[in-house]
Write an enzyme that holds these catalytic residues in place. Structure first.
Site, mmCIF file in Angstrom:
data_model
loop_
_atom_site.group_PDB
_atom_site.id
_atom_site.type_symbol
_atom_site.label_atom_id
_atom_site.label_comp_id
_atom_site.label_asym_id
_atom_site.label_seq_id
_atom_site.Cartn_x
_atom_site.Cartn_y
_atom_site.Cartn_z
ATOM 1 N N LYS A 45 0.795 -1.230 0.000
ATOM 2 C CA LYS A 45 0.000 0.000 0.000
ATOM 3 C C LYS A 45 0.831 1.285 0.000
ATOM 4 C CE LYS A 45 -3.394 -1.312 -0.588
ATOM 5 N NZ LYS A 45 -3.768 -2.216 -1.729
ATOM 6 N N GLY A 47 2.555 2.334 -2.932
ATOM 7 C CA GLY A 47 2.758 2.868 -4.278
ATOM 8 C C GLY A 47 3.233 1.837 -5.290
ATOM 9 N N TRP A 78 5.204 -8.991 -9.645
ATOM 10 C CA TRP A 78 5.746 -9.123 -8.292
ATOM 11 C C TRP A 78 6.748 -10.281 -8.302
ATOM 12 C CZ3 TRP A 78 0.820 -7.024 -8.465
ATOM 13 C CH2 TRP A 78 0.525 -6.007 -7.543
ATOM 14 N N HIS A 100 7.449 -6.833 -2.424
ATOM 15 C CA HIS A 100 7.221 -6.403 -1.040
ATOM 16 C C HIS A 100 8.246 -7.061 -0.116
ATOM 17 C CE1 HIS A 100 3.496 -4.544 -2.157
ATOM 18 N NE2 HIS A 100 2.764 -5.621 -2.209
ATOM 19 N N SER A 130 -4.968 2.624 4.082
ATOM 20 C CA SER A 130 -5.131 1.995 2.767
ATOM 21 C C SER A 130 -5.217 0.472 2.899
ATOM 22 C CB SER A 130 -3.946 2.401 1.879
ATOM 23 O OG SER A 130 -4.054 1.825 0.609
ATOM 24 N N ARG A 249 -8.309 3.769 -4.458
ATOM 25 C CA ARG A 249 -9.363 4.225 -3.550
ATOM 26 C C ARG A 249 -9.442 5.743 -3.505
ATOM 27 N NH1 ARG A 249 -9.522 5.373 1.947
ATOM 28 N NH2 ARG A 249 -7.257 5.442 1.800
HETATM 29 S S1 PPS Z 1 -0.450 -3.127 -3.082
HETATM 30 O O1 PPS Z 1 -1.699 -3.898 -2.776
HETATM 31 O O2 PPS Z 1 0.525 -3.273 -2.015
HETATM 32 O O3 PPS Z 1 0.084 -3.430 -4.386
HETATM 33 O O4 PPS Z 1 -0.949 -1.606 -3.070
HETATM 34 P P1 PPS Z 1 -0.110 -0.354 -3.589
HETATM 35 O O5 PPS Z 1 -0.212 -0.261 -5.058
HETATM 36 O O6 PPS Z 1 1.248 -0.375 -2.990
HETATM 37 O O7 PPS Z 1 -0.882 0.852 -2.904
HETATM 38 C C1 PPS Z 1 -2.198 1.195 -3.240
HETATM 39 C C2 PPS Z 1 -2.362 2.646 -2.869
HETATM 40 O O8 PPS Z 1 -1.672 3.463 -3.831
HETATM 41 C C3 PPS Z 1 -2.594 4.397 -4.386
HETATM 42 N N1 PPS Z 1 -2.231 4.735 -5.771
HETATM 43 C C4 PPS Z 1 -2.084 5.995 -6.191
HETATM 44 N N2 PPS Z 1 -2.156 7.169 -5.520
HETATM 45 C C5 PPS Z 1 -1.974 8.304 -6.236
HETATM 46 N N3 PPS Z 1 -1.714 8.322 -7.574
HETATM 47 C C6 PPS Z 1 -1.634 7.175 -8.275
HETATM 48 N N4 PPS Z 1 -1.397 7.219 -9.596
HETATM 49 C C7 PPS Z 1 -1.802 5.932 -7.573
HETATM 50 N N5 PPS Z 1 -1.786 4.631 -7.930
HETATM 51 C C8 PPS Z 1 -2.046 3.920 -6.818
HETATM 52 C C9 PPS Z 1 -3.926 3.653 -4.282
HETATM 53 O O9 PPS Z 1 -5.011 4.519 -4.474
HETATM 54 C C10 PPS Z 1 -3.814 3.076 -2.887
HETATM 55 O O10 PPS Z 1 -3.924 4.081 -1.869
HETATM 56 P P2 PPS Z 1 -5.288 4.508 -1.156
HETATM 57 O O11 PPS Z 1 -4.879 5.432 -0.048
HETATM 58 O O12 PPS Z 1 -5.930 3.259 -0.627
HETATM 59 O O13 PPS Z 1 -6.112 5.190 -2.200
#
Ligand code: PPS
Length: 288
Positions: A45, A47, A78, A100, A130, A249
């Site tokens: 979660k 990025g 992954w 991860h 998240s 989200r």
């Molecule tokens: S995972 O399941 O570990 O692969 O999730 P991960 O991709 O690391 O994290 C998901 C969160 O990243 C946000 N996200 C973004 N935020 C802003 N801009 C862009 N382009 C973007 N892409 C992914 C995603 O919305 C999740 O955060 P939250 O706070 O839940 O919205």
């Protein structure tokens, strides 16, 4: 349902059975890193999926074909997941991968290679929020319970991939010299073209300003939310139920303010600062 239904045990961590298996973990052990591989490392979660979008564009000089035609999990797979063995032969060099994994779980070939690492870290308070919503929508993860219960599990390292602080410490203390760069989710959010520029320079790509801006535009939250190759709409509802919460989200920094009570915040602060006691690195955000 017992936790064994959802997770397998691996080196002191729990990992989701839906995406990891004994075979996939053996596959990582034998995986051969190439010198031109690029690995984005994240705690969940923080990025990951964002990097699955950005990396192929940087590595292919802004060519949109990968993000328009290949689902993110096959495009920038992954390292530890079962999909890797199925798609590895289709990956064209230079390969982009995500993981991860903590540093000490990296296979021998990683240490023998010159593969580069981009470590993306996110304010752990937003990671918790998240992750909490992700547990509500992902059918392959345990029910998160209340936010308060979930916070305790996070701080105890009982969730998938263990303690956030162990993850950060392992990569911050890895002696990788100029093979690693650190960037925060918040920095990417603040100025995506600048973040893309910094990553491109680190990867030795001399991209024009036009390409950098094109990449940033196609990797915005809204663009990714509208990209069926990146928004998980291809995943059956039984695995990810978008009626409960979306994978993409909110995509903001600071959503934790709407979720933490002051007591939870002080519990968070005291445990995280104790875990990080004596570390020489600093974090880009305040724990308050
Ligand atoms: S995972 O399941 O570990 O692969 O999730 P991960 O991709 O690391 O994290 C998901 C969160 O990243 C946000 N996200 C973004 N935020 C802003 N801009 C862009 N382009 C973007 N892409 C992914 C995603 O919305 C999740 O955060 P939250 O706070 O839940 O919205």
């Amino acid at each position: 349902m017992s936790l064994d239904t959802f997770y397998l045990q691996f080196q002191g961590l729990v990992l989701p059975r839906e995406t990891q298996s004994v075979d996939s973990l053996n596959f990582v052990h034998e995986f051969k890193f190439e010198d031109d591989d690029v690995l984005a490392v994240t705690f969940p979660k923080s990025g990951t999926v964002w990097m699955q979008e950005i990396l192929p564009l940087i590595l292919n000089d802004g060519d949109l074909t990968p993000i328009q035609t290949i689902p993110n999990w096959d495009r920038t797979p992954w390292l530890e997941e079962t999909r890797l063995s199925l798609v590895v032969d289709q990956l064209k060099p230079p390969r982009g991968l995500v993981t991860h994994f903590h540093y000490d779980l990296m296979p021998a070939s990683f240490h023998q290679s010159k593969a580069k690492v981009i470590y993306v870290m996110r304010n752990p308070k937003d990671v918790i929020v998240s992750f909490y919503y992700f547990h509500q929508m992902a059918g392959f993860l345990e029910d998160p319970g209340t936010f308060d219960e979930f916070l305790d599990k996070f701080l105890d390292g009982k969730l998938a991939f263990g303690k956030w602080t162990d993850h950060v410490k392992s990569w911050k203390n890895a002696k990788l010299g100029d093979r690693i760069m650190f960037i925060s989710f918040e920095e990417m959010k603040e100025d995506l073209p600048a973040a893309v520029r910094r990553m491109s320079t680190f990867l030795g790509k001399n991209l024009s300003e036009e390409v950098i801006h094109k990449i940033a535009e196609h990797c915005s939250f809204d663009a990714m939310k509208n990209n069926p190759m990146s928004n998980f709409s291809l995943v059956p509802k039984v695995y990810m139920d978008s009626d409960k919460s979306q994978f993409l989200r909110k995509g903001v920094a600071g959503d934790w303010r709407k979720h933490f009570t002051s007591e939870q915040l002080s519990r968070f602060r005291s445990i995280i600062s104790k875990d990080l006691e004596g570390e020489s690195f600093t974090l880009p955000w305040s724990l308050d």
